[in-house]
Design an enzyme around this catalytic site. Structure first.
Site, short mmCIF file in Angstrom:
data_model
loop_
_atom_site.label_atom_id
_atom_site.label_comp_id
_atom_site.label_asym_id
_atom_site.label_seq_id
_atom_site.Cartn_x
_atom_site.Cartn_y
_atom_site.Cartn_z
N SER A 153 0.85 -1.18 0.00
CA SER A 153 0.00 0.00 0.00
C SER A 153 0.89 1.23 0.00
CB SER A 153 -0.88 0.01 1.26
OG SER A 153 -1.54 1.26 1.43
N TYR A 191 -3.20 -1.31 10.06
CA TYR A 191 -3.00 -1.47 8.62
C TYR A 191 -1.59 -1.03 8.22
CZ TYR A 191 -4.08 -1.21 3.61
OH TYR A 191 -4.08 -1.40 2.25
#
Length: 354
Positions: free
Chosen positions: A199, A212
């Site tokens: 990401s 995350y």
């Protein structure tokens, strides 16, 4: 960047020669101008050289495993790779679920849905044994693994339980490691590809997404180690760094942000709630929604084609950032924390007024 090949090196040397001998002399006689010209020439020559395409490998006879295919990006990727001619093993958390059933109905016979919870040692090992037997019979090779499965949890660090961190890390990081290790012997045998979906938050973590961000930093570290260790076997590891594709995730659907953050808040100890207060919670909920709407991408084409390139380019890049705007990702990753922290503070203040 992609590994430098003989072709890249020749292009680099040729461009550097042209820039230095024909362009820099026209910049003037000032010492600083010449120095700047030489530096810029080397940088431009390098950037162009490493991006010279080396061709693509043939898809025929190649199988790929994709995790997290129940919905969203994974489901779309399984369909896309099936259309490109790959034999796809689409790993789903629920083999009998709606997303898995649609894949069975709407894709070619080459695509096969497999039950695979990436947090389960038994299920991952069973799928690996099944695919090893299957490709041995068909004559295909397991060319690639795309570790796409992932979840997100939102909230202040003081609000989030330890189990919240464990759950996200178990799927996003440990699940990726588990799947990679299970299929690596087959990938190594054919000098194939491991494609790990990280990401933009693997470059710079954002507030309220700490589980995350932690998991994606782990993905980056594991992938770097894997790339270096597997290089001697001819296996290439590529990190995909998507930006805001929340429009294609469960988080972006309906009022799921309200539900997720509300659940975290309801589980927060009372003495912590008293410190923050309901007004702060409501403002944070509004802020997170604003965050999710910034730079959101509504087309998966760039992401899907990027993953395809990671699988079939002869000389794929080590990392591929697919985020809009890329300048922002570069800013938060490169500039000092003093500046990026100030940016976040300004953003939070302005978002409260919206």
């Amino acid at each position: 960047m992609a590994a430098i090949t003989i072709k890249n090196l020749l292009v680099f040397l040729l461009l550097a020669f042209v820039f230095i001998h024909y362009i820099v002399p026209n910049l003037g006689q000032e010492y600083l101008s010449r120095c700047f010209g030489y530096i810029l020439s080397i940088i431009l020559a390098y950037v162009i050289a490493v991006n010279v395409k080396e061709g693509k490998v043939q898809v025929t006879g190649k199988a790929v495993v994709v995790t997290g295919c129940d919905r969203g990006i994974g489901n779309a990727l399984a369909r896309y790779l099936d259309r490109q001619g790959f034999r796809v093993f689409a790993g789903c958390l629920f083999e009998t679920g709606a997303g898995a059933q649609k894949l069975k109905r709407e894709c070619s016979r080459k695509l096969q849905v497999v039950q695979m919870d990436v947090t389960s040692d038994e299920q991952v090992a069973e799928v690996a044994r099944f695919i090893q037997t299957d490709v041995a019979v068909s004559g295909d090779v397991l060319w690639g693994v795309v570790n796409n499965a992932g979840i997100v949890m939102i909230g202040e660090i003081e609000w989030l339980s330890f189990d919240s961190y464990r759950q996200v890390i178990e799927v996003n990081l440990m699940g990726m490691i588990r799947v990679t290790k299970a299929f690596l012997p087959m990938i190594r045998k054919c000098k194939g590809r491991i494609v790990n979906v990280s990401s933009a938050q693997g470059l710079h973590a954002a507030p309220y997404y700490s589980p995350y961000g932690i998991s994606k930093f782990g993905v980056e570290a594991f992938s770097d180690c894997l790339r270096l260790e597997m290089d001697k076997w001819g296996v290439k590891t590529v990190i995909i760094q998507p930006g805001n594709f929340s429009a294609f995730s469960e988080v972006g659907e309906g009022n799921n942000i309200d539900k997720m953050l509300g659940l975290v808040w309801s589980g927060t100890p009372d003495h912590i709630k008293q410190v923050y207060g309901e007004d702060y919670f409501n403002n944070l909920l509004k802020l997170v929604k604003t965050q999710r709407s910034m730079g959101v991408q509504h087309d998966l084409k760039s992401l899907l084609s990027g993953i395809e390139d990671a699988l079939i380019a002869v000389n794929p890049p080590d990392r591929l950032l697919i985020a809009e705007p890329k300048l922002f990702a570069f800013f938060v990753h490169t500039f000092p924390a003093t500046l990026t922290d100030y940016f976040y503070k300004v953003f939070m203040l302005t978002s409260k007024d919206k």
